[in-house]
Design an enzyme around this catalytic site. Structure first.
Site, PDB file in Angstrom:
ATOM      1  CB  CYS A  18      10.839  30.668   0.056  1.00  0.00           C
ATOM      2  SG  CYS A  18      10.299  32.029   1.088  1.00  0.00           S
ATOM      3  N   GLY A  45       6.391  26.447   0.548  1.00  0.00           N
ATOM      4  CA  GLY A  45       5.748  27.751   0.577  1.00  0.00           C
ATOM      5  C   GLY A  45       4.391  27.720  -0.087  1.00  0.00           C
ATOM      6  CG  ASN A 119      15.012  28.778   1.249  1.00  0.00           C
ATOM      7  OD1 ASN A 119      15.632  27.727   1.227  1.00  0.00           O
ATOM      8  ND2 ASN A 119      14.256  29.122   2.256  1.00  0.00           N
ATOM      9  N   GLY A 120      15.445  31.847   2.822  1.00  0.00           N
ATOM     10  CA  GLY A 120      16.288  32.090   3.987  1.00  0.00           C
ATOM     11  C   GLY A 120      15.912  33.395   4.646  1.00  0.00           C
ATOM     12  CE1 TYR A 262       6.408  19.429   9.406  1.00  0.00           C
ATOM     13  CE2 TYR A 262       7.333  21.516   8.704  1.00  0.00           C
ATOM     14  CZ  TYR A 262       6.248  20.679   8.847  1.00  0.00           C
ATOM     15  OH  TYR A 262       5.011  21.081   8.431  1.00  0.00           O
TER      16      TYR A 262
HETATM   17  P1  AMP Z   1       2.773  22.073  17.406  1.00  0.00           P
HETATM   18  O1  AMP Z   1       1.400  21.534  17.262  1.00  0.00           O
HETATM   19  O2  AMP Z   1       2.796  23.579  17.471  1.00  0.00           O
HETATM   20  O3  AMP Z   1       3.581  21.448  18.502  1.00  0.00           O
HETATM   21  O4  AMP Z   1       3.550  21.749  16.049  1.00  0.00           O
HETATM   22  C1  AMP Z   1       4.122  20.505  15.830  1.00  0.00           C
HETATM   23  C2  AMP Z   1       3.605  19.907  14.584  1.00  0.00           C
HETATM   24  O5  AMP Z   1       3.765  20.842  13.491  1.00  0.00           O
HETATM   25  C3  AMP Z   1       4.399  18.663  14.216  1.00  0.00           C
HETATM   26  O6  AMP Z   1       3.479  17.683  13.763  1.00  0.00           O
HETATM   27  C4  AMP Z   1       5.331  19.098  13.099  1.00  0.00           C
HETATM   28  O7  AMP Z   1       5.422  18.113  12.113  1.00  0.00           O
HETATM   29  C5  AMP Z   1       4.720  20.362  12.550  1.00  0.00           C
HETATM   30  N1  AMP Z   1       5.710  21.465  12.393  1.00  0.00           N
HETATM   31  C6  AMP Z   1       6.870  21.629  13.034  1.00  0.00           C
HETATM   32  N2  AMP Z   1       7.487  22.761  12.646  1.00  0.00           N
HETATM   33  C7  AMP Z   1       6.714  23.331  11.719  1.00  0.00           C
HETATM   34  C8  AMP Z   1       6.825  24.521  10.931  1.00  0.00           C
HETATM   35  N3  AMP Z   1       7.875  25.321  11.011  1.00  0.00           N
HETATM   36  N4  AMP Z   1       5.805  24.798  10.085  1.00  0.00           N
HETATM   37  C9  AMP Z   1       4.733  23.980  10.000  1.00  0.00           C
HETATM   38  N5  AMP Z   1       4.584  22.854  10.713  1.00  0.00           N
HETATM   39  C10 AMP Z   1       5.561  22.515  11.564  1.00  0.00           C
END
Ligand code: AMP
Length: 486
Positions: A18, A45, A119-120, A262
């Site tokens: 968050c 969030g 957050n956490g 990210y």
């Molecule tokens: P995936 O398609 O499941 O391999 O997710 C990878 C993609 O989702 C990458 O383009 C990342 O930038 C993004 N991503 C990675 N971790 C997260 C996260 N925790 N929440 C939302 N998007 C994510």
């Protein structure tokens, strides 16, 4: 001691990632700047948003499901009186939405009013909740944030804010950046390992606490400094100054590397590092470790952009091109409930630009692969658009384990790299080649020791003791003795 429990994907409580804000102003309502601050943190969030203010006499709050711009009308903001405020945006989880978990949590009790935004993720929530329930505390939500608020409220019955926070912190185990408001006093706390970020900013007429410095920029303020791991920062009621108390001495750092890779905005500065520059450096390291000479290098928008730009800058003769166009009206594909929906959503979201792809060898750069859906769909899309070969380069190591500290990662059996070699993953996503960045390079790009980073989702080695997960790192046991501190 009671260890943390693995979060289940169908629970809404434990997997929270968050954004928090806290503001104290001299002579101006704090609700509107808090609203803008939350807007700047919207990426942290999108499930719910909330603001709680205090006018010196009473608390006012407005919480709702949805994006910041949807939750608050002008009238809602105008009704939130007071020069002190805290706000919160909550991350969506796989289990769907639950209004009971919207934050900030508010409590009214004998020692005044309390509001708290978290957050956490704690890893000892169950033990804390059980101890508090035995003493008659009733919980309306299953979130760990409510447990922290109740614990703090109990301590505030016979201690001042600093003493109460100190007692509560002794019992918390896990990741937390908190903004709290006791009556009209706004304060911020960062967990002793510094897992989650929290920064102090100065406005012309007050002070602000925020998960990321981009919120301070948005308010036209200046960064003062990060809240230190284990520190409590209490803002003066008129926002003129703050007091800082080092309540826990960190014996090690465990900063979340995924914030840099990210989660955080690229224009934020975390612990002195501009996230954009860190990502560019990650891209440069990626070229150094696993560069491949192709006709073009292109980012997965938007998450891969800074990485691809660093990668291309380090490469000698590789052209940079935008090969995928993003439909900005499509939400996050990650949280779609089914695999089919996720695959469709990638195609709704991204479409190739034929001229930059056709007949070319292409390097596609992204920050991470989680389930592999995005990479698989994009490799297929680029081939359909005429790419001769597609090489995938990832600016983080393979994600092989769940996160218990608050990043909404997939469960272990959904992680494409959990049980597969890099070459098996390459074959599964259909790429000609695939390379990830090493853990060493990640630490170097962030400018820290590897031992000071939490990379639990990469190594399966967590900074906290988690039931069902082995750890090689020293863990500190919290004090959970039901009746201490009262
Ligand atoms: P995936 O398609 O499941 O391999 O997710 C990878 C993609 O989702 C990458 O383009 C990342 O930038 C993004 N991503 C990675 N971790 C997260 C996260 N925790 N929440 C939302 N998007 C994510």
């Amino acid at each position: 001691m009671t260890a943390g429990r693995a979060p289940k994907r169908d629970q809404t409580g434990p997997t929270e990632k968050c954004g928090v804000v806290g503001i104290s102003l001299e002579d101006r309502a704090a609700a509107l700047p808090t609203y803008y601050g939350l807007y700047a943190l919207q990426h942290r969030g999108q499930e719910s948003a909330g603001i709680v203010t205090h006018d010196g006499f009473q608390q006012h709050d407005h919480l709702g499901m949805g994006l910041v711009g949807e939750v608050f009308s002008e009238d809602d903001i105008a009704a939130l009186n007071g020069e002190s405020a805290i706000g919160h945006v909550r991350y969506p989880t796989a289990g769907g939405v639950d209004a009971a978990n919207a934050q900030p949590v508010t409590l009214s009790f004998e020692a005044g009013s309390l509001a708290l935004g978290h957050n956490g993720n704690l890893v000892n929530t169950d033990a804390l909740r059980a101890a508090l329930s035995e003493q008659g505390h009733a919980f309306s939500s299953d979130a760990d944030s409510a447990v922290i608020a109740h614990d703090l409220a109990r301590n505030l019955l016979d201690e001042d804010l600093v003493g109460a926070v100190e007692s509560t912190m002794e019992r918390l185990h896990g990741a937390y950046a908190l903004t709290i408001m006791h009556d009209d006093t706004v304060a911020g706390i960062r967990d002793p390992e510094g897992n989650r970020p929290l920064v102090i900013g100065e406005l012309e007429d007050g002070l602000v606490l925020a998960s990321e410095s981009a919120a301070i920029d948005t308010l036209g303020g200046e960064i003062v400094r990060d809240v230190r791991p284990g520190e409590l920062v209490v803002l003066a009621e008129d926002g003129s100054d703050f007091d800082a108390y080092q309540l826990q001495e960190p014996d090690r750092r465990a900063s979340c590397f995924f914030e840099y890779v990210y989660f955080a905005r690229p224009d934020s500065v975390i612990d002195g590092e501009l996230v954009y520059e860190t990502r560019r450096e990650l891209g440069r390291q990626l070229w150094a470790e696993a560069g491949v000479e192709t006709d073009v290098v292109m980012p997965v928008p938007d998450s891969g952009r800074a990485f691809a730009s660093g990668y291309q800058a380090a490469a000698e003769d590789v052209e940079f091109a935008e090969g995928l166009m993003k439909n900005r009206y499509v939400g996050r594909t990650f949280i779609m409930p089914t695999q089919e929906a996720r695959e469709q959503a990638v195609r709704l979201k991204l479409n190739p630009i034929r001229s930059t792809v056709e007949g070319k060898s292409v390097t596609l750069v992204d920050d991470s692969i989680v389930r592999g859906t995005t990479a698989h769909e994009l490799v297929e899309l680029l081939r359909e658009a005429g790419a001769e070969s597609v090489h995938v380069r990832i600016g983080a190591p393979p994600i092989t384990a769940p996160c218990y500290m608050g990043i909404d990662m997939a469960a272990r059996d959904e992680l494409i790299a959990a049980e597969q070699t890099v070459d098996e993953t390459r074959a599964a996503i259909g790429a000609d080649s695939l390379a990830y960045l090493s853990q060493e390079a990640v630490a170097e790009a962030i400018g820290t020791e590897q031992a000071d980073l939490c990379m639990g989702c990469v190594t399966g080695d967590y900074p906290y003791d988690i039931e069902g997960e082995a750890t090689d790192r020293p863990v500190t046991a919290p004090r959970i003795d039901g009746d201490s501190g009262t």
